[in-house]
Write a protein that holds these residues in place. Structure first.
Motif, PDB file in Angstrom:
ATOM      1  N   ASN A  64       0.828  -1.206   0.000  1.00 32.02           N
ATOM      2  CA  ASN A  64       0.000   0.000   0.000  1.00 32.02           C
ATOM      3  C   ASN A  64       0.862   1.255   0.000  1.00 32.02           C
ATOM      4  OD1 ASN A  64      -2.107  -1.766   0.135  1.00 32.02           O
ATOM      5  ND2 ASN A  64      -2.842  -1.116   2.146  1.00 32.02           N
ATOM      6  N   LYS A  65       1.917   1.240   0.809  1.00 30.09           N
ATOM      7  CA  LYS A  65       2.812   2.393   0.886  1.00 30.09           C
ATOM      8  C   LYS A  65       3.468   2.676  -0.460  1.00 30.09           C
ATOM      9  CE  LYS A  65       6.946   4.108   3.253  1.00 30.09           C
ATOM     10  NZ  LYS A  65       8.011   3.793   4.244  1.00 30.09           N
ATOM     11  N   ASP A  66       3.948   1.605  -1.125  1.00 31.99           N
ATOM     12  CA  ASP A  66       4.603   1.778  -2.426  1.00 31.99           C
ATOM     13  C   ASP A  66       3.622   2.276  -3.482  1.00 31.99           C
ATOM     14  OD1 ASP A  66       7.058   0.943  -1.469  1.00 31.99           O
ATOM     15  OD2 ASP A  66       6.687  -1.161  -1.942  1.00 31.99           O
ATOM     16  N   ILE A  67       2.393   1.779  -3.430  1.00 29.90           N
ATOM     17  CA  ILE A  67       1.371   2.236  -4.373  1.00 29.90           C
ATOM     18  C   ILE A  67       1.124   3.726  -4.178  1.00 29.90           C
ATOM     19  CG2 ILE A  67      -1.080   2.078  -4.990  1.00 29.90           C
ATOM     20  CD1 ILE A  67      -0.903  -0.928  -4.310  1.00 29.90           C
ATOM     21  N   GLY A  68       1.020   4.138  -2.918  1.00 31.77           N
ATOM     22  CA  GLY A  68       0.804   5.556  -2.622  1.00 31.77           C
ATOM     23  C   GLY A  68       1.927   6.428  -3.140  1.00 31.77           C
ATOM     24  N   GLU A  69       3.160   5.969  -2.927  1.00 34.33           N
ATOM     25  CA  GLU A  69       4.312   6.745  -3.396  1.00 34.33           C
ATOM     26  C   GLU A  69       4.354   6.809  -4.909  1.00 34.33           C
ATOM     27  OE1 GLU A  69       7.639   4.842  -1.586  1.00 34.33           O
ATOM     28  OE2 GLU A  69       7.308   5.777   0.387  1.00 34.33           O
ATOM     29  N   ARG A  70       4.026   5.701  -5.554  1.00 33.87           N
ATOM     30  CA  ARG A  70       4.062   5.665  -7.024  1.00 33.87           C
ATOM     31  C   ARG A  70       2.999   6.586  -7.633  1.00 33.87           C
ATOM     32  NH1 ARG A  70       5.561   1.492 -10.632  1.00 33.87           N
ATOM     33  NH2 ARG A  70       6.961   0.798  -8.965  1.00 33.87           N
ATOM     34  N   LEU A  71       1.833   6.650  -7.003  1.00 35.72           N
ATOM     35  CA  LEU A  71       0.717   7.413  -7.563  1.00 35.72           C
ATOM     36  C   LEU A  71       0.525   8.769  -6.907  1.00 35.72           C
ATOM     37  CD1 LEU A  71      -1.926   4.538  -7.927  1.00 35.72           C
ATOM     38  CD2 LEU A  71      -0.410   5.466  -9.683  1.00 35.72           C
ATOM     39  N   GLY A  72       1.350   9.086  -5.893  1.00 36.53           N
ATOM     40  CA  GLY A  72       1.207  10.367  -5.203  1.00 36.53           C
ATOM     41  C   GLY A  72      -0.045  10.432  -4.351  1.00 36.53           C
ATOM     42  N   LEU A  73      -0.389   9.307  -3.694  1.00 35.91           N
ATOM     43  CA  LEU A  73      -1.587   9.235  -2.873  1.00 35.91           C
ATOM     44  C   LEU A  73      -1.216   9.003  -1.415  1.00 35.91           C
ATOM     45  CD1 LEU A  73      -3.729   6.836  -5.120  1.00 35.91           C
ATOM     46  CD2 LEU A  73      -3.878   9.329  -5.017  1.00 35.91           C
ATOM     47  N   GLU A  74      -2.029   9.543  -0.511  1.00 34.29           N
ATOM     48  CA  GLU A  74      -1.858   9.269   0.906  1.00 34.29           C
ATOM     49  C   GLU A  74      -2.306   7.830   1.196  1.00 34.29           C
ATOM     50  OE1 GLU A  74      -0.503  11.206   3.128  1.00 34.29           O
ATOM     51  OE2 GLU A  74      -0.218  12.896   1.749  1.00 34.29           O
ATOM     52  N   LEU A  75      -1.725   7.229   2.247  1.00 34.81           N
ATOM     53  CA  LEU A  75      -2.032   5.842   2.571  1.00 34.81           C
ATOM     54  C   LEU A  75      -3.529   5.605   2.805  1.00 34.81           C
ATOM     55  CD1 LEU A  75      -0.832   3.051   2.979  1.00 34.81           C
ATOM     56  CD2 LEU A  75      -0.394   3.634   5.374  1.00 34.81           C
ATOM     57  N   PRO A  76      -4.239   6.465   3.541  1.00 33.68           N
ATOM     58  CA  PRO A  76      -5.682   6.249   3.713  1.00 33.68           C
ATOM     59  C   PRO A  76      -6.443   6.247   2.393  1.00 33.68           C
ATOM     60  CG  PRO A  76      -4.882   7.789   5.358  1.00 33.68           C
ATOM     61  CD  PRO A  76      -3.773   7.606   4.367  1.00 33.68           C
ATOM     62  N   THR A  77      -5.953   7.057   1.421  1.00 34.52           N
ATOM     63  CA  THR A  77      -6.608   7.100   0.108  1.00 34.52           C
ATOM     64  C   THR A  77      -6.406   5.789  -0.634  1.00 34.52           C
ATOM     65  OG1 THR A  77      -6.235   9.489  -0.010  1.00 34.52           O
ATOM     66  CG2 THR A  77      -6.761   8.360  -2.067  1.00 34.52           C
ATOM     67  N   VAL A  78      -5.198   5.227  -0.526  1.00 32.09           N
ATOM     68  CA  VAL A  78      -4.927   3.930  -1.156  1.00 32.09           C
ATOM     69  C   VAL A  78      -5.845   2.867  -0.563  1.00 32.09           C
ATOM     70  CG1 VAL A  78      -3.224   2.105  -1.515  1.00 32.09           C
ATOM     71  CG2 VAL A  78      -2.530   4.500  -1.670  1.00 32.09           C
ATOM     72  N   LYS A  79      -5.968   2.860   0.759  1.00 32.52           N
ATOM     73  CA  LYS A  79      -6.822   1.877   1.427  1.00 32.52           C
ATOM     74  C   LYS A  79      -8.287   2.049   1.013  1.00 32.52           C
ATOM     75  CE  LYS A  79      -3.890   1.264   5.509  1.00 32.52           C
ATOM     76  NZ  LYS A  79      -3.788   1.425   6.987  1.00 32.52           N
ATOM     77  N   SER A  80      -8.704   3.293   0.834  1.00 31.45           N
ATOM     78  CA  SER A  80     -10.072   3.563   0.405  1.00 31.45           C
ATOM     79  C   SER A  80     -10.309   3.030  -1.006  1.00 31.45           C
ATOM     80  CB  SER A  80     -10.349   5.073   0.458  1.00 31.45           C
ATOM     81  OG  SER A  80     -11.647   5.363  -0.012  1.00 31.45           O
ATOM     82  N   HIS A  81      -9.332   3.246  -1.894  1.00 31.11           N
ATOM     83  CA  HIS A  81      -9.444   2.718  -3.253  1.00 31.11           C
ATOM     84  C   HIS A  81      -9.510   1.193  -3.239  1.00 31.11           C
ATOM     85  CE1 HIS A  81      -9.313   6.319  -5.584  1.00 31.11           C
ATOM     86  NE2 HIS A  81      -8.081   6.664  -5.230  1.00 31.11           N
ATOM     87  N   LEU A  82      -8.683   0.550  -2.402  1.00 29.13           N
ATOM     88  CA  LEU A  82      -8.675  -0.908  -2.337  1.00 29.13           C
ATOM     89  C   LEU A  82     -10.018  -1.442  -1.846  1.00 29.13           C
ATOM     90  CD1 LEU A  82      -5.096  -1.627  -0.944  1.00 29.13           C
ATOM     91  CD2 LEU A  82      -5.967  -2.164  -3.221  1.00 29.13           C
ATOM     92  N   ALA A  83     -10.579  -0.775  -0.843  1.00 35.78           N
ATOM     93  CA  ALA A  83     -11.888  -1.194  -0.335  1.00 35.78           C
ATOM     94  C   ALA A  83     -12.947  -1.107  -1.434  1.00 35.78           C
ATOM     95  CB  ALA A  83     -12.287  -0.336   0.861  1.00 35.78           C
ATOM     96  N   ALA A  84     -12.878  -0.030  -2.217  1.00 39.42           N
ATOM     97  CA  ALA A  84     -13.840   0.136  -3.316  1.00 39.42           C
ATOM     98  C   ALA A  84     -13.621  -0.914  -4.401  1.00 39.42           C
ATOM     99  CB  ALA A  84     -13.709   1.542  -3.903  1.00 39.42           C
TER     100      ALA A  84
END
Length: 208
Positions: free
Chosen positions: A162-182
């Motif tokens: 999740n952390k690497d995805i956030g860094e790659r896409l310029g997203l905060e960790l909670p946003t990555v988790k929200s996208h994954l939940a969706a």
């Protein structure tokens, strides 16, 4: 980070050494060539943070050998690499306690992502073990994902955390988790592995 690499082929060990230094340039790496040597290292040396072990090294008899390695390495995770694509053998290794089964055909960048995931406490199951369990509706649900959700899913399939995805896409960790939940909700899946399997079984249209 201390990493033990075990493989009876020097060219494979060299490749794995490169992969590990991509994760941590300062990693302390120790190499072994057999189950007996790996056992000695785990019993007598300093505890590692990660063990990367070939399955069919000299000395391998059966699942009990891998279970012993996992037990001696604990709490460090063990990632198994192998040329085998036999699903039953993969399941046996994972049941023995390995946190990941990585085919040697895996691309370097994806292997880096998988090992990062394992180090962070995650696991990796090769898609060969579950393609038959993903429904067509799950794969088809990818069409309903937003562009950003598809980006997240594609990086997830590469083994990124999740952390690497956030860094790659310029997203905060909670946003990555929200996208994954969706993504999970839209695809009707319950885990990262099922989401990745749906992605890999999806017929990608043009313009993805």
């Amino acid at each position: 980070m201390r990493v033990v690499i075990a493989d009876d082929h020097s060219i494979v060990r060299s490749g794995l050494r490169y992969v590990v230094t991509e994760i941590d340039p300062q990693a302390e790496i120790q190499e072994t060539e057999s189950y007996a040597a790996l056992t000695r290292v785990l019993e007598e040396g300093a505890k590692p943070d990660l063990v990367i072990a070939d399955l069919w090294m000299p000395g391998y008899v059966g699942p009990g050998d891998m279970a012993g390695i996992c037990r001696r390495a604990a709490p460090a995770p063990v990632a198994v690499i192998s040329m085998t694509t036999n699903p039953d053998e993969m399941r046996t290794v994972l049941s023995a306690g390995a946190k990941a089964f990585i085919p040697k055909s895996t691309e370097g960048e994806q292997m880096v992502g998988i090992l990062r995931l394992v180090i962070s406490g995650g696991g990796y199951i090769p898609p060969e073990l579950g393609l038959g369990t993903v429904s067509s509706s799950s794969a088809g649900g990818i069409e309903q994902l937003s562009r950003r959700q598809r980006d997240v899913l594609e990086l997830l399939a590469q083994g990124l955390t999740n952390k690497d995805i956030g860094e790659r896409l310029g997203l905060e960790l909670p946003t990555v988790k929200s996208h994954l939940a969706a993504i999970f909700r839209t695809l009707g899946v319950e885990s990262r592995t099922q989401a990745v399997l749906a992605y890999k079984s999806w017929g990608r249209p043009s313009g993805f």
